[in-house]
Design an enzyme around this catalytic site. Structure first.
Site, PDB file in Angstrom:
ATOM      1  N   ASP A  53     -11.855 -11.304  -2.175  1.00 50.00           N
ATOM      2  CA  ASP A  53     -12.976 -11.231  -1.225  1.00 50.00           C
ATOM      3  C   ASP A  53     -13.871 -12.441  -1.467  1.00 50.00           C
ATOM      4  O   ASP A  53     -13.832 -13.060  -2.541  1.00 50.00           O
ATOM      5  CB  ASP A  53     -13.758  -9.918  -1.371  1.00 50.00           C
ATOM      6  CG  ASP A  53     -14.432  -9.754  -2.727  1.00 50.00           C
ATOM      7  OD1 ASP A  53     -13.822 -10.149  -3.746  1.00 50.00           O
ATOM      8  OD2 ASP A  53     -15.571  -9.244  -2.788  1.00 50.00           O
ATOM      9  N   GLU A  78     -15.220  -7.658  -5.282  1.00 48.75           N
ATOM     10  CA  GLU A  78     -15.920  -8.182  -6.464  1.00 48.75           C
ATOM     11  C   GLU A  78     -17.337  -8.612  -6.121  1.00 48.75           C
ATOM     12  O   GLU A  78     -18.266  -8.437  -6.904  1.00 48.75           O
ATOM     13  CB  GLU A  78     -15.148  -9.372  -7.058  1.00 48.75           C
ATOM     14  CG  GLU A  78     -15.632  -9.808  -8.444  1.00 48.75           C
ATOM     15  CD  GLU A  78     -16.808 -10.768  -8.441  1.00 48.75           C
ATOM     16  OE1 GLU A  78     -17.455 -10.919  -9.486  1.00 48.75           O
ATOM     17  OE2 GLU A  78     -17.109 -11.368  -7.381  1.00 48.75           O
TER      18      GLU A  78
END
Ligand SMILES: [Zn+2]
Length: 485
Positions: free
Chosen positions: A120, A187
């Site tokens: 991400d 994250e």
């Protein structure tokens, strides 16, 4: 009188001699010989894969909004088609959009290990798109760089891990210990559903990892004052995090007849008192190990200071404290970030609130930070309210076989490099992984320079193809170096 004078001179000479001898002995350990790596890596393929990975807009936005699933599903499908060998050989488990691959080792008694990264990315700040020299999700390959959001943080790591696994699989390599690869999808927004779920999954399956390797620091060139050589900072711990609200209350009323004591005045005093009372620093623990390694490579005068902390400790502490990055490395930091008071200019607030974010050094705890704040502001009328938080991670062992393997591999890939343990001052997925790993390390095997620093979460993020090749070599060589250990 004469005797006193000579006695005094004698003491000074003796002290000077001690300082000098300690300085002269404060030199780097002779590095063990490191055979350079030599893998046959196809630069064009690696660059193309990186470019394709960037094109998926796998953006993590602040919760509670769920991510748009399309790019995440697209990325998962792409990974499978780009790396068929790995997907054929390994068992894949999807935890939400986080990908966990299990590469079974030949020795079931050997303790498993984990290589990990996240795919991400943070959003591109609206309005800054035109400042990018290449569009942020283009994955354009120009002048030896692959451009786009997530190139360094952290799709480059994900791609390099998959390239390395594929390289080894094609050579017929089977690890002795089971190797897990995991690629998180959240994250940038806590990692709870991704890395957190992977950690729970491993725990439920009775897996305790020997070590994990996640993003963290890099090979830093020109970024550490006083050091010319590149520095591979293998971070062995991660700071904790807590946010506190300081709440001052007062009677309120019309601003034309203010009392001597106002909520805003009390709160402002509390913030000043808090900032004037930094938490203790000092070169112990991780910070001490780091400066002990780096200090040996500095100029004579700096070496003299670091070698003689019994004499210069206070001065070193004061000097490092003045540099924000050094200060963050050495102690729990205090950052007032938000303030609120009255809703109108002529209304006295009944409540004034300051929000203060703390990043907790491994020597402190959430409880000890709150206690410190209470003592520093010394005002019973101010309420201290905790908003979430987590403790600093445990500190990974720098005397372990896995740390030695990381150090050796860094030398093999980056040749003339200083390897030091370090501390991650921000929060990463490793705080989850470290709960199921004997040792959690945080290091991206890529060379970064000062001009790269602003691109993390910023504009013009890009990764050099050289870095992709280095990182691929690093992960492959690491698995060879630790095989069976
Ligand atoms: Zn990251």
């Amino acid at each position: 009188m004469k005797r006193v004078l000579f006695g005094g001179i004698g003491v000074v000479v003796l002290l000077a001699a001690i300082v000098l001898v300690r300085t002269l002995n404060f030199t780097p350990d002779a590095p063990s010989t490191a055979e350079p790596v030599n893998f046959d890596i196809d630069r064009d393929t690696v660059a193309r894969h990186m470019s394709e990975a960037i094109k998926f807009e796998t953006v993590s936005k602040q919760k509670p909004s769920r991510p748009n699933p399309e790019p995440f599903e697209g990325f998962i499908g792409w990974l499978e088609s780009a790396y068929p060998e790995a997907h054929e050989k390994m068992t894949r488990t999807l935890l939400d959009y986080t990908i966990l691959l299990e590469w079974k080792g030949s020795d079931p008694t050997a303790q498993p290990v984990l290589l990990t990264g996240h795919y991400d990315v943070v959003p591109v700040i609206p309005g800054t798109e035109s400042l990018w020299k290449q569009p942020p999700y283009s994955g354009n390959i120009v002048d030896g760089y692959v451009w786009g959001r997530g190139a360094l943080d952290d799709k480059g790591g994900v791609v390099a891990i998959m390239e390395a696994a594929t390289l080894l699989l094609k050579q017929g390599f089977t690890p002795k210990q089971t190797v897990y690869l995991s690629f998180g999808h959240d994250e940038e927004v806590s990692g709870l559903d991704g890395a957190g779920a992977v950690a729970s999954h491993l725990r439920e399956n009775g897996v305790q990892l020997a070590w994990s390797l996640d993003e963290g620091s890099f090979v830093l060139e020109g970024l550490i004052p006083g050091i010319d050589k590149p520095v591979a900072s293998i971070n062995v711990a991660e700071k904790g995090y807590v946010t506190l609200q300081l709440i001052a209350k007062a009677a309120g009323g019309h601003s034309s007849v203010p009392p001597g004591r106002t909520a805003v005045g009390e709160l402002a005093q509390a913030i000043v008192d808090l900032q004037n009372a930094p938490l203790p620093g000092g070169l112990d623990g991780v910070s001490g190990e780091m400066y002990d390694t780096l200090g040996r490579h500095m100029s004579f005068s700096q070496r003299m200071a670091f070698a003689n902390q019994w004499l210069f400790g206070g001065m070193i502490d004061a000097t490092i404290t003045r540099i924000p990055a050094g200060n963050a490395m050495m102690r729990t930091t205090i950052a007032p970030t938000m303030l609120s008071g009255s809703i109108k200019e002529n209304v006295l607030p009944i409540r004034a609130v300051a929000t203060v974010n703390f990043r907790i050094h491994p020597r402190d705890t959430v409880a000890s930070v709150i206690e410190h704040v209470r003592t520093a502001i010394d005002n019973d009328t101010i309420e201290i309210k905790q908003l979430g938080g987590n403790e600093a991670s445990k500190v990974a062992d720098t005397g372990s076989a896995s740390y030695a393997a990381l150090e050796m591999t860094a030398r093999q890939v980056f040749s003339d490099v200083i390897v030091t343990p370090g501390l991650t001052v921000a929060a990463t997925d490793s705080r989850h992984y470290s709960t199921v790993a004997d040792n959690a390390y945080r290091f991206n095997p890529m060379l970064v320079k000062p001009e790269d620093m602003a691109t993390f979460h910023g504009t013009n993020e890009r990764i050099s193809v050289d870095n992709l090749v280095r990182a691929t070599s690093f992960y492959a060589q690491l698995l060879i170096n630790v095989n069976g250990r």
